[in-house]
Design a protein around this motif. Structure first.
Motif, PDB file in Angstrom:
ATOM      1  N   LEU A 299       1.046  -0.800  -0.074  1.00 22.22           N
ATOM      2  CA  LEU A 299       0.202  -0.275  -0.164  1.00 22.22           C
ATOM      3  C   LEU A 299       0.991   1.427   0.208  1.00 22.22           C
ATOM      4  O   LEU A 299       2.014   1.054   0.952  1.00 22.22           O
ATOM      5  N   ILE A 300       1.245   2.399  -0.338  1.00 22.47           N
ATOM      6  CA  ILE A 300       1.558   3.411  -0.500  1.00 22.47           C
ATOM      7  C   ILE A 300       0.985   4.013   0.771  1.00 22.47           C
ATOM      8  O   ILE A 300       2.332   4.205   1.146  1.00 22.47           O
ATOM      9  N   LEU A 301       0.241   3.677   1.581  1.00 18.34           N
ATOM     10  CA  LEU A 301       0.338   4.388   3.097  1.00 18.34           C
ATOM     11  C   LEU A 301       1.815   3.573   3.925  1.00 18.34           C
ATOM     12  O   LEU A 301       1.912   4.384   4.609  1.00 18.34           O
ATOM     13  N   GLN A 302       1.599   1.979   3.030  1.00 17.93           N
ATOM     14  CA  GLN A 302       2.570   1.680   4.582  1.00 17.93           C
ATOM     15  C   GLN A 302       4.361   2.102   3.949  1.00 17.93           C
ATOM     16  O   GLN A 302       4.733   2.463   4.560  1.00 17.93           O
ATOM     17  N   GLY A 303       3.915   2.771   2.533  1.00 20.59           N
ATOM     18  CA  GLY A 303       5.349   2.992   2.149  1.00 20.59           C
ATOM     19  C   GLY A 303       5.429   4.557   2.640  1.00 20.59           C
ATOM     20  O   GLY A 303       6.693   4.682   2.511  1.00 20.59           O
ATOM     21  N   PHE A 304       4.810   4.744   2.545  1.00 20.08           N
ATOM     22  CA  PHE A 304       4.761   6.374   3.300  1.00 20.08           C
ATOM     23  C   PHE A 304       5.375   6.109   4.879  1.00 20.08           C
ATOM     24  O   PHE A 304       6.160   6.858   5.014  1.00 20.08           O
ATOM     25  N   SER A 305       4.909   5.508   5.599  1.00 16.42           N
ATOM     26  CA  SER A 305       5.140   5.025   6.746  1.00 16.42           C
ATOM     27  C   SER A 305       6.752   4.370   6.572  1.00 16.42           C
ATOM     28  O   SER A 305       7.528   4.871   8.308  1.00 16.42           O
ATOM     29  N   GLU A 306       7.020   3.415   6.348  1.00 15.38           N
ATOM     30  CA  GLU A 306       8.342   3.086   6.389  1.00 15.38           C
ATOM     31  C   GLU A 306       9.575   4.518   5.393  1.00 15.38           C
ATOM     32  O   GLU A 306      10.592   4.290   6.170  1.00 15.38           O
ATOM     33  N   ALA A 307       8.463   4.999   4.674  1.00 17.66           N
ATOM     34  CA  ALA A 307      10.006   6.242   4.589  1.00 17.66           C
ATOM     35  C   ALA A 307      10.424   7.295   6.122  1.00 17.66           C
ATOM     36  O   ALA A 307      11.364   7.431   6.050  1.00 17.66           O
ATOM     37  N   ALA A 308       9.440   7.331   6.749  1.00 13.94           N
ATOM     38  CA  ALA A 308       9.569   7.934   8.230  1.00 13.94           C
ATOM     39  C   ALA A 308      10.002   7.011   8.784  1.00 13.94           C
ATOM     40  O   ALA A 308      11.301   7.442   9.663  1.00 13.94           O
ATOM     41  N   MET A 309      10.158   5.717   8.570  1.00 13.05           N
ATOM     42  CA  MET A 309      10.563   5.046   9.337  1.00 13.05           C
ATOM     43  C   MET A 309      12.348   5.364   9.255  1.00 13.05           C
ATOM     44  O   MET A 309      13.902   5.129   9.954  1.00 13.05           O
ATOM     45  N   ALA A 310      12.591   4.472   7.947  1.00 13.17           N
ATOM     46  CA  ALA A 310      13.742   4.854   7.075  1.00 13.17           C
ATOM     47  C   ALA A 310      14.872   6.044   7.103  1.00 13.17           C
ATOM     48  O   ALA A 310      15.812   6.500   7.701  1.00 13.17           O
ATOM     49  N   ALA A 311      13.638   6.865   7.307  1.00 13.49           N
ATOM     50  CA  ALA A 311      14.833   9.068   7.782  1.00 13.49           C
ATOM     51  C   ALA A 311      15.036   8.641   8.919  1.00 13.49           C
ATOM     52  O   ALA A 311      16.222   9.161   9.036  1.00 13.49           O
ATOM     53  N   HIS A 312      14.470   8.064   9.841  1.00 17.54           N
ATOM     54  CA  HIS A 312      14.843   7.989  11.358  1.00 17.54           C
ATOM     55  C   HIS A 312      15.845   7.332  11.548  1.00 17.54           C
ATOM     56  O   HIS A 312      17.048   7.399  12.218  1.00 17.54           O
ATOM     57  N   ALA A 313      16.029   6.122  10.810  1.00 20.52           N
ATOM     58  CA  ALA A 313      17.324   5.123  10.570  1.00 20.52           C
ATOM     59  C   ALA A 313      18.541   5.483   9.996  1.00 20.52           C
ATOM     60  O   ALA A 313      19.992   5.497  10.404  1.00 20.52           O
ATOM     61  N   ILE A 314      18.401   6.161   8.936  1.00 14.12           N
ATOM     62  CA  ILE A 314      19.257   6.880   8.343  1.00 14.12           C
ATOM     63  C   ILE A 314      19.860   8.154   8.804  1.00 14.12           C
ATOM     64  O   ILE A 314      21.370   7.923   9.236  1.00 14.12           O
ATOM     65  N   PHE A 315      20.032   8.645   9.803  1.00 11.65           N
ATOM     66  CA  PHE A 315      20.296   9.916  11.028  1.00 11.65           C
ATOM     67  C   PHE A 315      21.593   9.320  10.617  1.00 11.65           C
ATOM     68  O   PHE A 315      22.932  10.291  10.861  1.00 11.65           O
ATOM     69  N   PRO A 316      21.658   8.099  11.657  1.00 14.25           N
ATOM     70  CA  PRO A 316      22.836   7.811  12.446  1.00 14.25           C
ATOM     71  C   PRO A 316      23.807   7.308  11.193  1.00 14.25           C
ATOM     72  O   PRO A 316      25.355   7.716  11.913  1.00 14.25           O
TER      73      PRO A 316
END
Length: 336
Positions: A299-316
């Motif tokens: 779902l696009i909806l789930q992809g949006f959630s994954e984008a947020a999680m990935a961004a926070h995991a990418i920060f470090p």
């Protein structure tokens, strides 16, 4: 024009999920660049079904795919992410914190992390095995995507398939065209509400249900379609008058050069950690339809959630010596 770009994150794929990733990364003050093989952003939403209504985007009871992309572009405008469109990433080297990506146009991108949001990869339709199909494809009598709903006004349209695309387009076209839908069984693999609307439309005569049949032959001449012949498993043949056939049998998926990166994969999908969207290669993350994990919903909806999680995991990965303090967008606003 060949470009050399240094950025925090290289996003491979500029569909809706890739676009939203620009926003989530930007909110963490991480820069990004969008790279996509298509000549415009939006992925399948733009290339395949810009007028198709989408019903499961929060706060939008219904929104056309093209309009969704327009809204996402407006949302990411403050972050001014460069776009390398009409380009395919053909090389990845380096390591987390110091990747180098190259494209088939000679571009060089230096990034600290890579986010794969390639959707279905290099996608194309699964074509039905029908004699003479090419001539009807060339004339537009057989179409795999509907870019303009109005082009089918007043036409006799036969839709083949049992998934969401077949059901959604049958419902979207029933008020402007004569619609018949062909499926090999009475049960459709569509959202329950959409399937219920289809049953209601069939009961009222707005849509003709041709069940249980499969495509058998195309009737016509010189690319002009006159009828679609369908058959049961027992060999009973039926002819449906038609001007246009829309076969919706899904997309064939090809990861292209990404498949050579050595990422752990499963059935042409990249395996990720569901909590962080990390792939098996440190510093490389994947989100959207290309990513898979237990419980994944496409779902696009789930992809949006994954984008947020990935961004926070990418920060470090980008800032290994900084602590990330989570803040709500309502508190800090959008960076200027």
């Amino acid at each position: 024009m060949t470009q050399h770009i240094a950025t925090d994150v290289a996003i491979v794929g500029a569909g809706p999920v890739g676009l939203f990733a620009v926003f989530e990364l930007g909110m963490l003050k991480l820069s990004s660049v969008l790279i996509d093989a298509l000549p415009e952003v939006g992925g399948q939403c733009t290339a395949l079904y810009p007028e198709k209504p989408i019903y499961d985007i929060p706060a939008h009871p219904a929104i056309e795919a093209g309009a969704l992309i327009t809204q996402l572009e407006e949302q990411i405008q403050p972050f001014a992410a460069p776009r390398l469109l009409g380009r395919q990433v053909n090389g990845l080297s380096g390591k987390a914190g110091a990747f180098t990506l190259t494209t088939d146009r000679g571009d060089v991108i230096h990034a600290k992390a890579v986010l794969v949001a390639a959707g279905a990869g290099a996608f194309g339709p699964n074509r039905p095995p029908l004699d003479g199909l090419e001539a009807y494809e060339a004339s537009g009598a057989v179409q795999y995507y509907v870019r303009r709903r109005e082009d089918l006004r007043g036409k006799r349209v036969v839709i083949a398939g049992g998934g969401d695309s077949a059901v959604d387009w049958a419902l979207a076209l029933k008020d402007i065209a004569s619609v018949s839908i062909v499926h090999r069984r009475a049960r459709f693999r569509a959202a329950p509400e959409s399937a219920a609307q289809l049953d209601e439309a069939a009961s009222s005569g707005a849509i003709e249900m041709v069940i249980p049949y499969q495509l058998h032959r195309l009737a016509g001449a010189d690319g002009v379609l006159s009828a679609v012949e369908v058959a049961t498993l027992e060999g009973e043949v039926k002819s449906i008058p038609a001007d246009v056939l829309l076969p919706f049998f899904g997309l064939s998926m090809d990861l292209g050069p990404i498949a050579a990166w050595g990422l752990q994969s499963e059935k042409h999908h990249v395996t990720v950690d569901p909590a962080t969207c990390r792939t098996s290669l440190p510093g490389v993350f994947a989100i959207g339809d290309v990513a898979t994990y237990p419980g994944k919903l496409k779902l696009i909806l789930q992809g949006f959630s994954e984008a947020a999680m990935a961004a926070h995991a990418i920060f470090p990965v980008v800032h290994p010596d900084q602590a990330l303090h989570f803040e709500y967008s309502t508190s800090k606003g959008v960076p200027g």
